[in-house]
Design an enzyme around this catalytic site. Structure first.
Site, PDB file in Angstrom:
ATOM      1  N   THR A  43       6.397  -2.908   1.929  1.00  0.00           N
ATOM      2  CA  THR A  43       6.084  -2.923   0.498  1.00  0.00           C
ATOM      3  C   THR A  43       6.371  -1.595  -0.200  1.00  0.00           C
ATOM      4  OG1 THR A  43       3.785  -2.259   0.895  1.00  0.00           O
ATOM      5  CG2 THR A  43       4.263  -4.630   0.845  1.00  0.00           C
ATOM      6  N   LYS A  44       6.844  -0.593   0.553  1.00  0.00           N
ATOM      7  CA  LYS A  44       7.029   0.733  -0.023  1.00  0.00           C
ATOM      8  C   LYS A  44       8.420   0.889  -0.635  1.00  0.00           C
ATOM      9  CE  LYS A  44       2.952   1.675   1.600  1.00  0.00           C
ATOM     10  NZ  LYS A  44       2.695   0.517   2.479  1.00  0.00           N
TER      11      LYS A  44
END
Length: 297
Positions: free
Chosen positions: A102-103
């Site tokens: 998710t980064k």
């Protein structure tokens, strides 16, 4: 107000987390609360660049220096965050970044540790491979924390895209804020003037009394419309079973509890262009408008 990995790491290290409250507008740890919580037993201060908003490094560093303890930063959301035009990562004993999916920079899993302490860097290099000192010996016990080569290759390619990825997220965040700015009861995270958030997550804070709809009800309506959202960080760490017996600084974590009950993370990522953000904001506004009419009726 932080992901559960932070107090878990403290507990694994044989220490006890002491939870303190955060600032109601930045959502980052409140230096006043930190200073109030310092005791002779304090081993370290752990802060977080929450959702990409940088914590107050200057004040926290001064508090840590005064107390004679290290400052460690959970920088999981920090790749893409800038202060005075520079990527965060300097300052404190260490800043720890995440490369999970998710980064802004992804490697599948794993992370990065930024430190100017040669002793810590050497210890991490050994500890990530069971404690192997390079000569097939072991002076300290470690774990299997090696980054697979395929993950390293993915991470290097993703890192090259970081400036563009961060720029795209800032555009999407700006569109969200412009579109929702005129909705009473919708509030945004405040980013310091000298900083640029990575916008790892884009959250709106809802005032249910003004809106006529709760956070959970809004999420439910958005889900019905095919929009996936998140409630960060709900429940907050101090209310989780694993950590509920650990100390607070002596007062209820009222800001943390309020944020945990009122924040909605709207979609954010490579799939959220300016047009997508505009359309999603429109759905949020229509749901809120209908809820307001229902309350008025």
């Amino acid at each position: 107000f932080i992901f559960l990995a932070a107090p878990a790491a403290i507990s694994w290290a044989g220490m006890r987390p002491v939870f303190v409250d955060v600032h109601p507008r930045s959502y980052t740890i409140d230096p006043v609360a930190v200073e109030r919580a310092i005791t002779p037993h304090t081993a370290a201060i752990l802060a977080c660049h929450t959702f990409g908003c940088p914590c107050d490094m200057e004040r926290l560093s001064a508090i840590a220096a005064q107390a004679g303890v290290p400052l460690v930063i959970d920088a999981a959301h920090g790749l893409g965050t800038e202060v005075c035009g520079e990527q965060v990562g300097r300052g404190g004993l260490a800043q720890v970044f995440s490369l999970s999916p998710t980064k802004l920079v992804v490697a599948g899993e794993g992370g990065l540790v930024a430190t100017d302490c040669e002793c810590l860097a050497a210890a991490i290099a050994e500890a990530r491979e069971y404690g192997n000192d390079g000569a097939y010996g072991c002076e300290r016990v470690g774990v299997n924390g090696r980054l697979p080569e395929i993950s390293a290759a993915l991470g290097r390619a993703s890192l090259a895209r970081l400036p563009a990825t961060a720029a795209d997220r800032r555009v999407a965040a700006a569109v969200y804020m412009d579109a929702l700015a005129d909705v009473p009861g919708v509030h945004f995270q405040e980013i310091p003037e000298s900083a640029e958030s990575s916008w790892k997550d884009f959250c709106i804070r809802l005032d249910e009394a003004e809106l006529g709809i709760s956070r959970d009800a809004l999420r439910g309506r958005l889900a019905e419309a095919g929009v996936d959202t998140r409630a960060y960080y709900s429940p907050p760490c101090h209310r989780m079973g694993a950590f509920k017996n650990y100390a607070t600084e002596g007062s209820p974590l009222s800001v943390t509890d309020h944020l945990a009950g009122s924040l909605v993370a709207l979609p954010m990522g490579g799939h959220v262009s300016a047009d997508v953000a505009e359309a999603l904001a429109g759905k949020v506004k229509r749901i809120i408008a209908r809820a307001g009419k229902a309350v008025s009726a």
